[in-house]
Design a protein around this motif. Sequence first.
Motif, mmCIF file in Angstrom:
data_model
loop_
_atom_site.group_PDB
_atom_site.id
_atom_site.type_symbol
_atom_site.label_atom_id
_atom_site.label_comp_id
_atom_site.label_asym_id
_atom_site.label_seq_id
_atom_site.Cartn_x
_atom_site.Cartn_y
_atom_site.Cartn_z
ATOM 1 N N GLN A 181 -2.633 -1.840 -0.539
ATOM 2 C CA GLN A 181 -3.967 -1.604 0.049
ATOM 3 C C GLN A 181 -5.035 -1.531 -1.046
ATOM 4 O OE1 GLN A 181 -4.069 1.877 2.621
ATOM 5 N NE2 GLN A 181 -2.152 1.310 3.583
ATOM 6 N N GLN A 210 -5.758 -4.942 -2.439
ATOM 7 C CA GLN A 210 -6.606 -5.702 -1.512
ATOM 8 C C GLN A 210 -8.058 -5.249 -1.589
ATOM 9 O OE1 GLN A 210 -4.775 -5.102 2.264
ATOM 10 N NE2 GLN A 210 -3.532 -6.944 2.134
ATOM 11 N N ARG A 217 9.147 1.854 15.500
ATOM 12 C CA ARG A 217 10.173 2.833 15.870
ATOM 13 C C ARG A 217 10.528 2.740 17.352
ATOM 14 N NH1 ARG A 217 10.226 8.119 12.367
ATOM 15 N NH2 ARG A 217 9.762 7.209 10.361
ATOM 16 N N ALA A 231 -5.199 7.716 2.152
ATOM 17 C CA ALA A 231 -5.723 6.568 1.386
ATOM 18 C C ALA A 231 -7.168 6.284 1.774
ATOM 19 C CB ALA A 231 -4.872 5.338 1.664
ATOM 20 N N ARG A 232 -7.921 5.843 0.808
ATOM 21 C CA ARG A 232 -9.302 5.435 1.050
ATOM 22 C C ARG A 232 -9.613 4.235 0.167
ATOM 23 N NH1 ARG A 232 -8.894 8.178 4.686
ATOM 24 N NH2 ARG A 232 -10.253 9.777 5.568
ATOM 25 N N ALA A 275 13.765 0.208 12.569
ATOM 26 C CA ALA A 275 12.314 -0.007 12.607
ATOM 27 C C ALA A 275 11.903 -1.142 11.665
ATOM 28 C CB ALA A 275 11.603 1.295 12.252
ATOM 29 N N GLU A 307 14.723 7.306 11.495
ATOM 30 C CA GLU A 307 13.752 7.677 12.527
ATOM 31 C C GLU A 307 13.662 9.196 12.714
ATOM 32 O OE1 GLU A 307 15.633 4.849 12.700
ATOM 33 O OE2 GLU A 307 13.808 3.688 12.413
ATOM 34 N N TYR A 318 -0.857 8.491 5.906
ATOM 35 C CA TYR A 318 -1.651 7.256 5.896
ATOM 36 C C TYR A 318 -3.134 7.534 5.700
ATOM 37 C CZ TYR A 318 1.989 3.901 7.022
ATOM 38 O OH TYR A 318 3.085 3.083 6.956
ATOM 39 N N ASP A 319 -3.618 8.648 6.275
ATOM 40 C CA ASP A 319 -5.056 8.891 6.177
ATOM 41 C C ASP A 319 -5.443 9.491 4.825
ATOM 42 O OD1 ASP A 319 -3.996 11.438 6.867
ATOM 43 O OD2 ASP A 319 -5.988 12.075 7.527
ATOM 44 N N GLN A 330 3.582 1.696 12.829
ATOM 45 C CA GLN A 330 4.865 2.358 12.531
ATOM 46 C C GLN A 330 5.483 2.902 13.817
ATOM 47 O OE1 GLN A 330 6.498 2.597 9.635
ATOM 48 N NE2 GLN A 330 4.920 1.539 8.467
ATOM 49 N N LYS A 385 9.223 -5.217 11.242
ATOM 50 C CA LYS A 385 8.092 -5.271 10.315
ATOM 51 C C LYS A 385 8.027 -6.654 9.676
ATOM 52 C CE LYS A 385 6.269 -2.837 6.313
ATOM 53 N NZ LYS A 385 6.465 -1.801 5.320
ATOM 54 N N LYS A 410 0.978 -8.314 5.029
ATOM 55 C CA LYS A 410 0.448 -6.983 4.654
ATOM 56 C C LYS A 410 -0.815 -6.695 5.461
ATOM 57 C CE LYS A 410 2.575 -6.190 0.313
ATOM 58 N NZ LYS A 410 3.911 -6.202 0.869
ATOM 59 N N PRO A 411 -0.858 -5.553 6.154
ATOM 60 C CA PRO A 411 -2.056 -5.232 6.940
ATOM 61 C C PRO A 411 -3.302 -5.195 6.061
ATOM 62 C CG PRO A 411 -0.276 -3.707 7.472
ATOM 63 C CD PRO A 411 0.174 -4.502 6.290
ATOM 64 N N ILE A 412 -4.405 -5.698 6.613
ATOM 65 C CA ILE A 412 -5.651 -5.674 5.840
ATOM 66 C C ILE A 412 -6.641 -4.674 6.430
ATOM 67 C CG2 ILE A 412 -5.402 -8.004 4.884
ATOM 68 C CD1 ILE A 412 -7.586 -8.817 7.013
ATOM 69 N N TRP A 413 -6.112 -3.678 7.153
ATOM 70 C CA TRP A 413 -6.985 -2.629 7.663
ATOM 71 C C TRP A 413 -7.534 -1.816 6.486
ATOM 72 C CZ3 TRP A 413 -2.131 -1.781 10.870
ATOM 73 C CH2 TRP A 413 -2.185 -2.510 12.060
ATOM 74 N N CYS A 414 -8.604 -1.086 6.738
ATOM 75 C CA CYS A 414 -9.150 -0.214 5.693
ATOM 76 C C CYS A 414 -8.098 0.836 5.328
ATOM 77 C CB CYS A 414 -10.384 0.531 6.188
ATOM 78 S SG CYS A 414 -11.716 -0.510 6.758
ATOM 79 N N PRO A 415 -7.938 1.164 4.050
ATOM 80 C CA PRO A 415 -7.011 2.257 3.709
ATOM 81 C C PRO A 415 -7.403 3.526 4.480
ATOM 82 C CG PRO A 415 -7.715 1.115 1.735
ATOM 83 C CD PRO A 415 -8.553 0.566 2.859
ATOM 84 N N GLY A 416 -6.412 4.179 5.052
ATOM 85 C CA GLY A 416 -6.666 5.391 5.826
ATOM 86 C C GLY A 416 -6.793 5.152 7.319
ATOM 87 N N PHE A 422 -2.406 2.027 10.876
ATOM 88 C CA PHE A 422 -1.194 1.971 10.037
ATOM 89 C C PHE A 422 -0.088 2.808 10.694
ATOM 90 C CE2 PHE A 422 -4.194 0.860 6.602
ATOM 91 C CZ PHE A 422 -3.522 -0.208 6.029
ATOM 92 N N SER A 423 -0.479 3.968 11.229
ATOM 93 C CA SER A 423 0.511 4.826 11.891
ATOM 94 C C SER A 423 0.941 4.229 13.224
ATOM 95 C CB SER A 423 -0.067 6.221 12.140
ATOM 96 O OG SER A 423 -0.243 6.899 10.929
#
Lengths: 174, 291
Positions: free
Chosen positions: A37, A40, B35, A95-96, B9, A82, A92-93, B31, B13, B17-23, B27-28
């Motif tokens: 991330q 990117q 699962r 990261a910025r 899981a 799992e 996950y949150d 996941q 996948k 690679k996801p190109i979403w903003c970090p955070g 992303f969750s």
Amino acid sequence: MTTRGIDYASLSLKDALDLAVFIEEEAKERYEEFAAQMEQHRTPEAAKFFSLMAENEAKHGEELAARRAQLFGSEPQAVTREMIYDIEAPDYDAARAFMTPRQAMRAALASEVKAHAFFVAALPAVKDAGVKALFEELRDEEVHHKDLVTAELAKLPPDSGLSDEDFVDEPAAQ
Amino acid sequence: MSATCDFQAKDYKSDLKPIWCPGCGDFSVVQGIYRALAAIGRPPHEIAFVSGIGCSSRIPGYTTAYGFNSVHGRALPIAQGIKLANPDLLVLAAGGDGDGFSIGGGHIAHLIRRNMDITYIVMDNQIYGLTKGQLSPTSQKGRVTCTSRFGSLEEPVNPLLYVLAYGAGFVAQASPTDLAGMAATIEEAIRYPGFAFVNIQSPCVTYGEEGQQIKGLKAISESLVAMGHNPADRLAAMDLAQQYGQKMHLGVFYRNPEPAPTYDGLVRERQALLSKDAPSPERILDLFIKK
């Protein structure tokens, strides 16, 4: 940090080692994701730090897997990946975009604290002496890792005072 | 339908690679989907994952299922077409609140009345993120964005009440604040024999407000199981759903204890019935070719 279906009272050493490997695996993968991330989003310093953390977690995971193999060979696993989520992996949150090395290290530090809390919370329910010893060892390792990251943080020069918000354009009306 | 196998899981996948903003909350969510799919155990090639347009609509590409990042607001018609053409596929649809409840809003009612066996996952972040932060159908009244400089004058759409009112057989809400719960909710939605709707409160880290981030969501979240909610009680579900925006209830709002027949199932039955007396393909050819 969540778990699902783990009965600590009946956990065997084999299961505990498998869970410990999963925890390290998850952390390794999350740090790799964070590194990707950051790459990117053109944040190479944070990316480098997260890659380093991924390597460390991989090393810990391999050591635990080797112990598991030595003690229990190829006996099938009774626990699954799992069952654990975000034990040592940074949330996950956390990261910025445009994280500074200090922010990246703080995210890692929070993860070590979280992992420590997991073992502290699990220990009172553990019955098996071998599992207890393993969890105590891992708990103490987290303290050591926390100290290492804190020491690295202290070496960093102060942040510029700019926040990630300073690098984000205000939304413009279309 | 194929036999289920042991999948993990990670088998769902993709290498992308996801190109979403970090955070980003998505992303969750992805996941949670991995699962849930692992728990269901259908191989990736037996799953079709359709989305519309938006940040969250990138999600099929991050799975190993057959994916279609389709047209804005049109995930549901395409998903229905896929399900009718190949009813054996496990069909998932996904998108954001703008995709689902603005441009695509008209399609939900028709999918619900047909009760097709499709699971629809909406990643609700109350904003148009991909286009840089405009007011979306679920944005709160008074929200300041680049298209509502002095605050929104509109009440938000309530996605939960919307689908409950149209008679959806399975309605649930989840959030990245509880991934294990989210995965279990998605799994339950997929297992429901009919249309299932899961609203996921997924924070936008770039354009979302502070109260909509993980910390803010945790502060207003409450487990429906812990509250003792009976998911068979549709009116109680509608009552709770009215608190959308103030409270974040997590879990199953409503699960029809007697699921209605699905449209895809009824079409199969009718095809079987009509094909009994249908002329053979050779006879049909004769009718057209021979005089």
